[in-house]
Design an enzyme around this catalytic site. Sequence first.
Site, PDB file in Angstrom:
ATOM      1  N   HIS A 161       0.839  -1.193   0.000  1.00  0.00           N
ATOM      2  CA  HIS A 161       0.000   0.000   0.000  1.00  0.00           C
ATOM      3  C   HIS A 161       0.885   1.258   0.000  1.00  0.00           C
ATOM      4  O   HIS A 161       2.030   1.221   0.461  1.00  0.00           O
ATOM      5  CB  HIS A 161      -0.904  -0.009   1.243  1.00  0.00           C
ATOM      6  CG  HIS A 161      -1.861   1.139   1.279  1.00  0.00           C
ATOM      7  ND1 HIS A 161      -1.653   2.245   2.060  1.00  0.00           N
ATOM      8  CD2 HIS A 161      -3.011   1.349   0.607  1.00  0.00           C
ATOM      9  CE1 HIS A 161      -2.654   3.097   1.874  1.00  0.00           C
ATOM     10  NE2 HIS A 161      -3.492   2.576   0.998  1.00  0.00           N
ATOM     11  N   THR A 207       1.213   3.659   1.824  1.00  0.00           N
ATOM     12  CA  THR A 207       1.792   4.088   3.100  1.00  0.00           C
ATOM     13  C   THR A 207       2.916   3.172   3.587  1.00  0.00           C
ATOM     14  O   THR A 207       3.537   3.464   4.612  1.00  0.00           O
ATOM     15  CB  THR A 207       0.712   4.101   4.196  1.00  0.00           C
ATOM     16  OG1 THR A 207       0.122   2.796   4.229  1.00  0.00           O
ATOM     17  CG2 THR A 207      -0.356   5.137   3.921  1.00  0.00           C
ATOM     18  N   LYS A 208       3.142   2.076   2.898  1.00  0.00           N
ATOM     19  CA  LYS A 208       4.125   1.112   3.385  1.00  0.00           C
ATOM     20  C   LYS A 208       5.534   1.430   2.851  1.00  0.00           C
ATOM     21  O   LYS A 208       5.696   2.230   1.930  1.00  0.00           O
ATOM     22  CB  LYS A 208       3.700  -0.309   2.982  1.00  0.00           C
ATOM     23  CG  LYS A 208       2.291  -0.705   3.443  1.00  0.00           C
ATOM     24  CD  LYS A 208       2.125  -0.679   4.950  1.00  0.00           C
ATOM     25  CE  LYS A 208       1.045  -1.593   5.478  1.00  0.00           C
ATOM     26  NZ  LYS A 208      -0.326  -1.039   5.469  1.00  0.00           N
ATOM     27  N   VAL A 209       6.529   0.749   3.410  1.00  0.00           N
ATOM     28  CA  VAL A 209       7.936   0.997   3.058  1.00  0.00           C
ATOM     29  C   VAL A 209       8.178   0.827   1.558  1.00  0.00           C
ATOM     30  O   VAL A 209       8.911   1.592   0.941  1.00  0.00           O
ATOM     31  CB  VAL A 209       8.838   0.032   3.868  1.00  0.00           C
ATOM     32  CG1 VAL A 209      10.260   0.007   3.327  1.00  0.00           C
ATOM     33  CG2 VAL A 209       8.842   0.424   5.347  1.00  0.00           C
TER      34      VAL A 209
END
Length: 373
Positions: free
Chosen positions: A184, A186-188
């Site tokens: 997603h 927002t992930k790393v």
Amino acid sequence: MTPPSPPITVTQPYLPPLEEFIPYLEQIWESKRLTNGGPFHQQLETELARYLGVDHLSLFANGTLALVTALQALRITGEVITTPYTFAATAHSLLWNNIKPVFVDIDPHTCNLDPDRIEEAITPATTAILPVHCYGIPCDVERIERIADTYGLKVIYDAAHAFGVRQDGESILRHGDLSILSFHATKVFNTFEGGAIICPDAKIKQRIDYLKNFGFADEVTVVAPGINGKMNEVQAAMGLLQLRHIDEAMNTRAVIYQRYREVLQDIPTLKLITLPDDIVWNHAYCPIFVDRAHPVSRNRIYDQLKEHDIHARRYFYPLLSAFPMYRGLPSANPTRLPNAHRLAQQVLCLPLYPTLEKTEQMTIIDIIRRSAQ
Ligand SMILES: *Cc1c(COP(=O)(O)O)cnc(C)c1O
């Protein structure tokens, strides 16, 4: 102090230079392969498996579909032991499979499922354990495996936070029967939206590949009531491009985290996450825990940051077990989940992303430091 503008959020998606993405798009336009296991999809599966140090993986449109499908692939039913200290998708994936979540408290040092509490939650209906490597900190995978082996349970790790995390030189994603990742925004590591199931062998990957494509084994054979969980070519192209930048992005995260750590570790009423020394971490989040003895409350710090247009997040508050669809469960009773409830009251995740400016970070640090006086 002048408020920084634009607003600073807890995270910002990592976006590689746009001009590097255009050639991928041109190739997609040229080939007219948009999805269904196209060339970028296949290439990303190969390159990601190599990068992560795992044998096989199956890409998905998002992490939640990967979770729902992982439970289907292992034919999990009945009750599953999981943590309340996580994102909604963890337990929601159980409800989507008609499985009853059984919440177990967390270890306050790791924020992960407490192995000491798992056995007492096992009943004849228990079929699996669904732990989360919260903030990318590894669960006690060895003890969980031992319990699972003793009771004949499957283990699916929600590794949505654990991209690239290694322990004793090995990918943390190699543990359990399956692990799932989220890509997603927002992930790393992001593919706009996306996810994957890490598979230990080619056979289970085959079954998962069928399940994510309606159950089609070939043009005329449908082997299972599958779902549409496929990652498309634009997402896969984004993944390939992200891979070229991911090491640099993670290094920058580490620098920013260390800067927080250096200042905040000297404030006795604030606690940082305990990092085991045998891990290579991805610095996915910067959670701080505000002790009751701190001069102002967690919520007050949250508001003070907000007044400066800095949007920290209380991951994970409220607890999943307090959501209306779970709070009636016996295992959701707050008296059974004291650590999870305490940490949910104390936690604040500070902004952490590769493009966070040092001056912006110093503003955040300043506000928190002043809250301690
Ligand atoms: C982000 C996340 C998911 C869901 O992933 P999506 O790709 O957004 O569907 C699942 N579990 C945890 C713990 C997450 O943080």
